[in-house]
Design a protein around this motif. Structure first.
Motif, PDB file in Angstrom:
ATOM      1  N   GLY B  74       0.538  -1.326  -0.130  1.00 48.99           N
ATOM      2  CA  GLY B  74      -0.047  -0.006   0.090  1.00 48.99           C
ATOM      3  C   GLY B  74       0.765   1.127  -0.131  1.00 48.99           C
ATOM      4  O   GLY B  74       0.261   2.273  -0.008  1.00 48.99           O
ATOM      5  N   LEU B  75       2.186   1.168  -0.114  1.00 51.28           N
ATOM      6  CA  LEU B  75       2.820   2.480  -0.166  1.00 51.28           C
ATOM      7  C   LEU B  75       3.275   2.577  -1.466  1.00 51.28           C
ATOM      8  O   LEU B  75       4.370   2.028  -2.085  1.00 51.28           O
ATOM      9  N   ASP B  76       2.813   3.599  -2.231  1.00 47.77           N
ATOM     10  CA  ASP B  76       3.051   3.836  -3.438  1.00 47.77           C
ATOM     11  C   ASP B  76       4.451   4.944  -3.255  1.00 47.77           C
ATOM     12  O   ASP B  76       3.798   6.323  -3.284  1.00 47.77           O
ATOM     13  N   VAL B  77       5.478   4.588  -3.661  1.00 53.72           N
ATOM     14  CA  VAL B  77       6.517   5.590  -3.433  1.00 53.72           C
ATOM     15  C   VAL B  77       7.403   5.863  -4.654  1.00 53.72           C
ATOM     16  O   VAL B  77       7.030   5.018  -5.585  1.00 53.72           O
ATOM     17  N   THR B  78       7.903   7.019  -4.536  1.00 54.67           N
ATOM     18  CA  THR B  78       8.712   7.439  -5.866  1.00 54.67           C
ATOM     19  C   THR B  78       9.979   6.608  -5.913  1.00 54.67           C
ATOM     20  O   THR B  78      10.439   6.104  -4.707  1.00 54.67           O
TER      21      THR B  78
END
Lengths: 237, 213, 295
Positions: B74-78
């Motif tokens: 659930g962590l959409d990170v760059t």
């Protein structure tokens, strides 16, 4: 978060195939580095400034730049010189250049770890420089050398993964192929990680055994000469 | 070729940024791992496994696992933050080992003397052990920073534009590709050598203070 | 020394085992206020172990210890079980018992002054100015006031050990334990430490000293206790002990060491240092130049 286990059954054989290549490349580079590194180490300790300077520049250049950049340099460098080589060969060359530099640091440290007095006393009883090195200094270096080399060897194995960027077929690259088919990058790379872990652990374990065996006699002698305080008997004159 | 320099330097700044953030996270995780490792056998085994795993697997593979794993939880990170996490997790294991090494480097006689003076355990830690640990890990910390500087080159693979990625861009358009690569290597070299000099200075001052190296 | 005053220490049947090895084998002993006791014996005889049991750095396996009439450490409760001491009770014990170590154990990241101040500050919770005055006073007594801001690495071994003694004295203990205080020192530095210990003795401090300095022991001790293999073999007044030891083991031990003027334990056999006792030797001449360089 779901874990797709079919990925494992499909991907594992392919990854293992890649691992074989990793082992081959790493072993080749390690073998080459083991042969060349002592030369570089001696060069760094040499009394001739030109030799020392060259060796130091080489080692420092390798140690202060990322391996990826080194890989690019040699890959493109060879191409610029007009030499087209197999990616695998380019990979081994880069790994060897990297490995020689890092191993030479291990050798240098090992030579310096033996106290100077050892060499001096050997020379004082009339041994030639070469004999002193051979019989007195080198045997005492193993305790330092083996763990240090083991460390650097695992470093070489790990840097092998970077070679996948220049399309060398090893584990990481096999993983890309598997992902292309299964679309499960997290699992695949996790599997790849486990494979690497198994490989490096094995290497470290083997090196520890080798170290124990090589230093066994020395440790026995050390224990015998110090004796145990409780055993010293005041009745002896 | 000179027109490539400016973009490369911009890339170098991006490299420094991610390396710094990664090192900060690594320190936090390393201290955490060291503290947790002191609290009982099962936790210590867990920490040992963590360290063994990190040291036994390539940074590249760790980065890729993290990059693809984070969205799954659930962590959409760059790419930048994925890189920071990867560098932090990697560095954390090394820093924990540094702390462990520092703890054993402090002569046990010093804690014995403190105990003989009836010093409560809290003060022994706060005034005798931790200050010396702090001084002892500074040099290896800078070495770790240098390692993360080099490791940041791999973050280009997941899309973060730092020095290596800039170099790749410049390669595509430059008439002197080899010069671009050499310049890139030189910039890395200067950064790492500068950090190395800091390390040397740190070692010199702490030896004057009398803390065991 | 009044016979009616409570004993500082009383030991009954104290034993200490390290696995199968019995380091202390039934020690019975008393220490009166103001008494100076020297513990002498070969390596492994248990002298240091005994000392370390007195401030509970080592935990006795059996037997009992009383400090000022109060039981110390493990106690037997009403049902006869051995109960471990609380950390608070151990700390209380250590506030009355000071210790000086063979390897000094000064804290390397603190100055001499800070080393001495630290315990009164943290343990006895003295206000900082008070602690500093106390520390400075002690530094003056040992003659190192000008070194207050020096770090241990900048001090000679003898100076470090004197600071260590001051550090222990800062807690105003009732009894001082010395565990081979001069064994790590170069010969020319030994006397400065012994001088401090001698002054302390003259001021009436109760002292237990493990030492190889026989001359010092004969001069300062009220009682000499000879130990061997974990037991007290002989206890005597120093003059009598050094001239006519009763037990054969003691006689053997003294024969080996007295001829050299200074006892050496077995592990120091490779030691090439000259003897004390005024002989002009290579080391003696080197020693002078070294001390000159230091001051």
């Amino acid at each position: 978060m779901t874990f797709d286990s079919s990925v494992v059954s499909y991907g594992l054989p392919l990854l293992l195939g890649g691992l074989v290549n990793t082992v081959l490349f790493s072993l080749s580079a390690i073998a080459i580095a083991l042969m060349l590194a002592p030369v570089v180490a001696v060069g760094r300790l040499s009394t001739r400034p030109s030799l020392r300077w060259m060796a130091t520049c080489y080692v420092e250049a390798i140690r202060n730049t990322p391996f990826l950049v080194q890989a690019f340099l040699f890959f493109y460098g060879l191409a610029a010189l007009g030499i087209r080589v197999d990616a695998g060969v380019a990979g081994i060359v880069t790994l060897s250049i990297f490995g020689t530099a890092t191993f030479s640091e291990s050798f240098r440290g090992a030579i310096r770890s033996v106290p100077l007095g050892q060499l001096e006393s050997a020379r004082a009883v009339g041994m030639s420089y070469r004999l002193a090195l051979q019989r007195i200094v080198f045997p005492q270096m193993w305790g330092y050398l083996i763990p240090s080399l083991a460390n650097q060897a695992t470093g070489i194995i790990k840097e092998c993964s970077v070679l996948s960027v220049i399309t060398v077929p090893e584990v990481a690259m096999a993983a890309q192929f598997v992902i292309g088919e299964t679309f499960a990058p997290a699992e695949t790379y996790a599997m790849a990680a486990v494979l690497y872990w198994a490989l490096t652990s094995t290497v470290t374990g083997l090196m520890s055994l080798a170290n124990l065996w090589l230093t066994k006699r020395r440790r026995q002698n050390l224990a015998a000469s110090l004796g145990s305080p409780l055993e010293l008997d005041y009745t002896e004159a | 070729m000179p027109e490539a320099i400016l973009p490369l330097l911009r890339g170098a700044i991006a490299t420094l940024e991610i390396a710094t953030c990664g090192t900060c996270l690594a320190v936090v995780l390393g201290v955490l791992a060291a503290v947790v490792g002191q609290a009982g056998a099962p936790l210590r085994a867990l920490v040992a496994a963590y360290v063994s795993f990190i040291r036994g697997t390539p940074l590249l593979v760790q980065l890729l696992v993290i990059y693809y794993l984070l969205p799954r939880i659930g962590l959409d990170v760059t790419p930048f933050w994925a890189g920071v996490v990867a560098l932090g997790v990697n560095g954390g294991a090394h820093i924990r080992e540094m702390i462990r090494g520092a703890l054993t480097a402090i002569p046990p006689g010093q804690t014995e003397a403190a105990r003989a003076l009836a010093m409560p355990r809290f003060w022994i830690w706060a005034r005798i052990v931790l200050p010396q640990v702090f001084v002892l890990i500074m040099p290896p910390l800078t070495v770790e920073f240098s390692a993360l500087l080099k490791g940041s080159a791999l973050i280009s693979i997941v899309g973060y534009v730092e020095l290596t990625r800039q170099a790749q861009y410049q390669l595509a358009t430059s008439s002197h590709p080899y010069a671009v690569l050499v310049a890139t290597a030189a910039i890395y070299g200067v950064m790492c050598l500068a950090v190395g000099e800091v390390t040397r200075q740190l070692r010199r001052t702490s030896s004057r203070r009398g803390v065991a190296i | 020394m009044s016979g009616a005053a409570p004993l500082v220490f009383r030991l009954e049947g104290v034993t200490k085992d390290y696995g199968p090895i019995r380091a202390l084998d039934g020690i019975d002993m008393t220490v009166r206020p103001g008494e100076k006791i020297c513990l002498i014996g070969p390596s492994g005889s248990g002298k240091s172990t005994l000392l370390r049991c007195l401030n509970y750095l080592e935990e006795p396996t059996g037997g009992r210890i009383w400090l000022n009439g109060e039981p110390v450490g493990h106690t037997i409760d009403s049902v006869g079980r051995r109960r471990a001491p609380s950390e608070a009770s151990i700390n209380r014990l250590r506030m009355s018992v000071g210790m000086v170590f063979q390897s000094f154990n000064l804290w390397g990241h603190m100055t001499a002054l800070q080393n001495i101040m630290e315990a009164p500050l943290r343990v006895r919770r003295l206000p900082r100015a008070h602690a500093r005055d106390l520390a400075l006073g002690l530094l003056r007594r040992i003659g190192l006031e000008d070194k207050q801001h020096a770090y241990p690495s900048e001090l000679s071994g003898g100076q470090q050990q004197r600071v260590a003694i001051a550090r222990a004295l800062a807690m105003e203990p009732q009894v001082m334990l010395f565990d081979e205080p001069t064994s790590s020192l170069d010969p020319e530095l030994v006397s400065e430490v012994l001088d401090v210990m001698r002054t302390l003795a003259q001021e009436g401090m109760t002292m237990l000293i493990v030492t190889h300095e026989m001359g010092f022991a004969e001069e300062v001790a009220d009682r000499v206790i000879f130990m061997d293999r974990g037991r007290i073999v002989e206890t005597a007044e120093p003059h009598r002990f050094f001239r006519r030891p009763e037990s054969p083991r003691a006689a053997q031990f003294l024969a080996r060491v007295v001829g050299r003027g200074r006892a050496r334990s077995g592990s120091e056999q490779h030691d090439l240092r000259a003897t004390t006792g005024g002989e002009e030797t290579e080391t003696g001449r080197l020693a002078t130049s070294k001390t000159e360089r230091e001051t």
